[in-house]
Design an enzyme around this catalytic site. Structure first.
Site, PDB file in Angstrom:
ATOM      1  N   THR A 140       0.986  -1.280   0.049  1.00 20.93           N
ATOM      2  CA  THR A 140       0.025   0.023  -0.039  1.00 20.93           C
ATOM      3  C   THR A 140       0.806   1.378  -0.104  1.00 20.93           C
ATOM      4  O   THR A 140       0.498   2.339   0.564  1.00 20.93           O
ATOM      5  CB  THR A 140      -0.916  -0.082   1.375  1.00 20.93           C
ATOM      6  OG1 THR A 140      -1.428  -1.291   1.162  1.00 20.93           O
ATOM      7  CG2 THR A 140      -2.134   1.080   1.125  1.00 20.93           C
ATOM      8  N   HIS A 141       2.215   1.240  -0.741  1.00 19.62           N
ATOM      9  CA  HIS A 141       2.834   2.143  -0.659  1.00 19.62           C
ATOM     10  C   HIS A 141       2.819   3.111  -2.118  1.00 19.62           C
ATOM     11  O   HIS A 141       3.481   2.869  -2.887  1.00 19.62           O
ATOM     12  CB  HIS A 141       4.295   1.729  -0.497  1.00 19.62           C
ATOM     13  CG  HIS A 141       4.554   1.279   0.690  1.00 19.62           C
ATOM     14  ND1 HIS A 141       5.621   0.307   1.122  1.00 19.62           N
ATOM     15  CD2 HIS A 141       3.782   1.226   1.909  1.00 19.62           C
ATOM     16  CE1 HIS A 141       5.244  -0.084   2.690  1.00 19.62           C
ATOM     17  NE2 HIS A 141       4.380   0.630   3.050  1.00 19.62           N
ATOM     18  N   ASN A 142       1.647   3.295  -2.371  1.00 20.09           N
ATOM     19  CA  ASN A 142       1.301   3.851  -3.806  1.00 20.09           C
ATOM     20  C   ASN A 142       1.726   5.325  -3.521  1.00 20.09           C
ATOM     21  O   ASN A 142       1.200   6.150  -2.638  1.00 20.09           O
ATOM     22  CB  ASN A 142      -0.290   4.027  -3.995  1.00 20.09           C
ATOM     23  CG  ASN A 142      -0.968   2.795  -3.694  1.00 20.09           C
ATOM     24  OD1 ASN A 142      -1.258   2.296  -2.535  1.00 20.09           O
ATOM     25  ND2 ASN A 142      -1.062   1.937  -4.938  1.00 20.09           N
TER      26      ASN A 142
END
Lengths: 588, 459
Positions: free
Chosen positions: A514-516
């Protein structure tokens, strides 16, 4: 006709980490501040022992995550594909409600290196022309290590960061990361307890000449009182961190570190179920007049404000800018425009090892439990000769011991007797070797508004165009070979591998990270960045975007520390200069 | 008018202006001081109904003679005290006399407030007349049983037990101790809860001339521990330093314990707003009061602490009570029962766990507890309730284990006792109500600081 609310000095969109930090900073400056959160409130009642320890509800049914029917992203892997909306979350899990992803994150709180902040300059110095892909669009952050260092230090105190110091004011410290940028102060708290996997990883890594150190953690190792007087309790290693709210006041989050202090302030207010659909601009388009949101009863509300802070999730910040016509949208053909440009991500990979005779006791662990080394981050090794730029955090982490998520050898049935037998045999006998890799930015990895799909309010969905590129595939292959060397030393009875190698494509159905990041990147050149180095929109000077969307490309570790530091950096500039003299903080 | 006369007139006007300005400043200063004293007296605690306007009355206070409803003390002329003179105000505070001559019920701590100085009464009066917004609200009438339904009944009680003198500093002790004594005996009315009561519900002592003063009491089944801090002993106030007391009163927590029960609101509404100097005076005063033998019974150090911990650590042949502790409590309070300073209270040596009456402990296990949010320590740390999760038998087992584990010396708890407390839970709502979903508007209404003070903050 929209309901009109009384004006405020500053409106903050999203009450996660960035929104909470901005709330503290701007109320400190004496402003009347309103935060609008599209999800529900989340209080101690949601985190009451033992409710969060429910793997089915939180781990699989995503109780703390955004719901695709409200905020789906449409996804495609190339410009020639038709994007389709997510029906179910998979590759990434944006948070929902007060606290945002900061309530359900794992708790790895790690800084980038000074090189990561100036990667383009590093590339120009160390790579011959033609080595790197032509379509790569990496650039410097435009803010230096020395400028950000005090903000890292403060945010880490807010979080009670636990770990082992590696570089204190230039002096290398035993047991820490010798490659970290110089810290002005040591870690606030000592590292978490070791576990079986950290001990084994540490030994093997040292044997190979690497420099392992404990994962920097925001699951606190001791009781901690932060600069706001907020308190954290010592972690009890229950292992319900990633995807869960902490039941023990032990994981740094907006709730545990900021919100009770912020809520005491009479010049702060927040509204939940307030879904901001766009920022409203003055007729000349040069300033924002406030935001429009849809409240819990479906009413459209206009909230006037002198300052608008977009502190929502990175993807949503980009979407709000596009839907509000703030800044020029990016066009991948002409390579012009900035909003949506340089969307980046994180590449993972690893080796699952199974040892029949070793007990790892994964049920006693913290989200950040693990050992890592930074010998393969940019500048610490010669990646040019392998034809790629970037690096990876190499680690053995053990974030949880929940049974359903327990890795099992390949070809194990997904259900039934075979599954149960395998789970019984392998539970507690598994150890992972991982790489968490940087992802560069490219011409066609981007965000824009979907031409077809709209949300329930009639606003276009965000369209993500993303695929793995050759650079990251080469990086993955290099790191795989290094991890194999570690596995060879440890000699598991059985091992599996998973890496994004040549020919692999982005898969939206299984979890990646979830490291967008990126999409509204920061910088010093308005033709390649959407916000300036103070996170201020180049085009609409009273809009600030302190968020992961500001990363021009992603570095090889977790983004929260940098997002926190950038938010304090942005707030400082607002307090010191912008309030006295509202206008562009940099000339274009 | 010649020049001299002109000068005189100008000087006169100047003096007049100065006088006016300084009296206005006096006034603001007096209101501010009155507001501070109202905090010290914790007037808001009783004179505000749940979800009601500050000082508008209506809180039901249970007494052995029936429920006493607090009155509206805002300056509203019809339903409050807007028509009262300063003399009438003083008579109410000190003598328990209403403006119309009727007796107040002794839930109002006028036997303590009798010690408040004229100067402070004046500041309080100015504050309540000018610094508090009038609220028109008629609280419910109080009707009590005999003899408090009789005017002569209260008069007789007053004649016997009230009517003390204004505080006089004692020459043989420091200014600081005198200040502490003044605050504790007067506005702080600490004795209302911490001094044992006699057969007529009178406090057995109203000042430190009596040994019973602040020697601890059972308050609605909850231990209000002894505050007498001079002496030795393994548990209780004698083990606290002055710093511990100051920190506790300012924040509701210190290295040794965290607040629970009725004291939670006292800290939130009153002591956390007091100056460090006044809190220190209180601490020094309490540490000067010799502890009574009885209230600090010597507990031999038996080494039991280590045994309890070792047994829990080994996790072999666990009793059901030990299993309950491991499954429900040890995550925060740990196997050594020491918790973590200021976050999770220690159970080993805990005053509530060792109290003769186990009700407070049972209540805490069933309903949980919540720390107050204070300026210095804003975290509202919450212990969840376990009523939904544990049966009466399980709570009894667990409470007995906690009362007898480590160095604790409390008695056994029965399922019947737990059942009684469980039945009362809905009536005594302390910290059982979840914050639930509070949206912005609602939040503003609830927390929005109707007290006129905006907490300062520092980072």
């Amino acid at each position: 006709m929209a309901i009109q609310k009384a004006p405020v000095d500053a409106v903050i969109v999203g009450l996660g980490w960035s929104g909470s930090i901005m709330g503290m900073e701007l109320t400190d400056a004496g402003l009347n501040v309103l935060a609008l959160e599209r999800g529900a409130d989340r209080t101690h009642e949601d985190f009451a022992y033992p409710k969060p320890a429910d793997e089915l509800a939180y781990g699989y049914r995503h109780k703390m995550m955004q719901k695709p029917k409200q905020s789906a992203v449409t996804i495609r892997r190339g410009l020639d594909e038709r994007a389709l909306p997510q029906r179910k979350l998979g590759a990434f899990l944006p948070g929902d409600g007060v606290g945002g992803a900061g309530a359900h994150w794992t708790g790895v709180l790690i800084r980038p290196t000074p090189t990561d902040l100036a990667l383009k300059s590093f590339a120009d110095e160390n790579f011959e022309p033609g080595v790197l892909q032509e379509d790569m669009q990496i650039q410097d952050f435009g803010v230096s290590w020395d400028e950000l260092e005090p903000h890292f230090t403060f945010f880490e105190k807010v979080c009670g960061q636990s770990g082992t110091t590696g570089n204190l004011n230039g002096e290398i410290q035993e047991g820490g990361d010798p490659f970290e940028g110089p810290r002005s102060e040591p870690y606030p708290l000592p590292a978490l307890q070791d576990t079986q996997n950290t001990v084994m990883f540490d030994k093997a890594a040292r044997q190979l000449g690497y420099h392992p150190f404990p994962n920097p953690s925001a699951n606190v190792s001791r009781a901690w009182t932060n600069p706001y007087g907020m308190q954290l309790g010592p972690c009890n290693y229950c292992g319900f961190c990633s995807k869960y709210g902490c039941l023990n006041y032990s994981k740094a989050s907006p709730q545990t570190c900021i919100l009770d202090a912020l809520k005491r302030r009479s010049n702060f207010e927040y509204r939940t179920h307030a879904n901001v659909t766009r920022v409203e601009l003055a007729p000349d388009g040069k300033t924002a007049t406030g935001v429009t949101y849809v409240d819990g009863d479906g009413n459209e509300v206009f909230q006037p404000a002198d300052i608008v802070v977009l502190a929502s999730y990175s993807l949503n910040n980009v979407r709000l800018m596009l839907n509000s016509k703030i800044g020029k949208p990016y066009d991948p053909i002409s390579r012009t425009g900035v909003v949506g440009r340089n969307y980046a991500y994180q590449v993972g990979g690893g080796i699952s090892m199974y040892f029949d005779d070793i007990e790892f006791n994964p049920f006693a662990t913290a989200g950040a439990t693990g050992r890592m080394f930074n010998d393969f981050s940019p500048g610490n090794f010669d990646s040019a000769k392998h034809g790629f730029i970037g690096g990876a955090k190499m680690h053995s982490s053990q974030a949880t011991g929940t049974p359903i998520s327990m890795p099992l050898p390949k070809n194990t049935p997904k259900w039934g007797v075979g599954y149960k037998e395998a789970l019984q045999k392998h539970y507690g006998h598994h150890m992972k070797l991982s790489m968490t890799g940087s992802v560069m930015s490219y011409r066609t990895n981007m965000l824009d508004l979907d031409p077809t799909w709209k949300d329930p309010y009639g606003m276009p969905l965000l369209r993500m165009t993303f695929d793995w590129k050759e650079n990251e595939q080469k990086l993955s292959m290099f790191m795989r070979d290094r991890l194999r060397e570690i596995a060879d030393i440890l000699k598991p009875d059985y091992r599996d591998e998973s890496f994004q190698l040549e020919g692999s494509h982005f898969k939206v159905t299984s979890y990646v990270s979830t490291h967008n990041v990126g999409g509204a990147v920061m910088g010093t050149d308005p033709s390649t960045s959407a916000v300036n180095r103070y996170l201020q929109s180049w085009d609409v000077h009273n809009v600030f975007v302190p968020s992961g969307s500001a990363f021009p490309q992603n570095f090889q570790a977790n983004p929260t520390d940098l997002i926190g530091a950038l938010t304090y950096w942005c707030a400082k500039k607002i307090r010191e200069d912008y309030l006295k003299n509202p206008g562009p903080l940099m000339s274009a | 008018m010649n020049r001299k006369e002109m000068m005189a007139v100008l000087a006169g006007i100047g003096t007049l202006m100065m006088a006016t300005t300084s009296s206005a400043a006096d006034n603001d200063e007096t209101i501010e001081r009155g507001a501070y004293l109202a905090r010290a007296g914790d007037c808001v605690a009783c004179h505000t109904a749940p979800d009601g306007e500050d000082f508008a009355g209506g809180l039901g206070i249970e007494s052995p003679f029936g429920t006493i409803y607090s009155t509206n003390i805002t300056p509203d002329k019809k339903t409050g005290i807007g028509d009262w003179s300063e003399e009438e105000f003083a008579a109410a505070l000190r003598d328990g006399k209403r403006a119309d001559g009727a007796n107040l019920y002794p839930a109002m701590p006028y036997p303590s407030y009798a010690r408040v100085s004229d100067e402070d009464i004046h500041a309080l009066y100015v504050y309540f007349m000018k610094g508090v917004e009038p609220v028109q609200h008629q609280p419910e009438e109080t009707s009590l049983s005999f003899p408090f339904n009789q005017r002569w009944g209260i008069s007789a009680w007053n004649w016997l037990f009230a009517g003390g003198e204004v505080f006089e500093p004692k020459a043989d002790r420091s200014e600081q101790i005198n200040r502490g004594a003044y605050l504790v005996e007067g506005l702080g009315h600490c004795g209302s809860c911490h001094t044992p009561r006699g057969i007529f519900q009178q406090e057995k002592a109203l000042d430190d001339s009596g040994d019973d003063y602040l020697s601890g009491a059972d308050l609605n089944d909850w231990l209000a521990p002894s505050l007498r801090g001079k002496g030795d002993g393994p548990h209780g106030m004698v083990t606290w330093s002055e710093d511990d007391i100051v920190e506790y009163l300012a924040t509701g927590r210190n290295e040794r314990n965290v607040v629970s029960g009725e004291m939670t609101d006292v800290i939130e509404n009153s002591t956390s707003h007091m100056s460090e100097e006044d809190l220190r005076a209180i601490a020094v005063y309490l540490k000067s009061l010799p502890a009574n033998e009885s209230s600090n019974a010597d507990v031999a150090q038996t080494g039991e602490e280590d045994n309890t911990r070792a047994h829990l650590d080994a996790a072999k042949d666990l009793s059901s009570a030990e299993r309950l502790y491991l499954d429900n409590c040890s995550a925060c309070h740990f196997n050594d029962g020491m918790g973590a300073p200021r976050v999770f209270p220690a159970l080993d040596g805990n005053s509530l766990a060792n109290a003769d009456n186990p009700t407070g402990l049972i209540h805490t296990i069933l309903a949980g507890a919540e720390m107050p949010s204070t300026e210095k320590m804003p975290s509202k740390l919450v212990m969840p309730g376990f009523a939904w999760r544990l049966s009466d038998e399980e709570v009894a087992d667990l409470a007995t284990f906690v009362r007898q584990g480590w160095s604790n010396q409390g008695g056994k708890v029965t399922a019947d006792e737990v059942s009684r407390v469980r039945d009362e839970l809905h009536e005594r709502s302390f910290s059982t109500a979840p914050a639930s979903v509070i949206d912005g508007e609602e939040f503003k209404k609830r927390s929005g600081d109707g007290n006129g003070t905006r907490p300062e903050h520092n980072q």
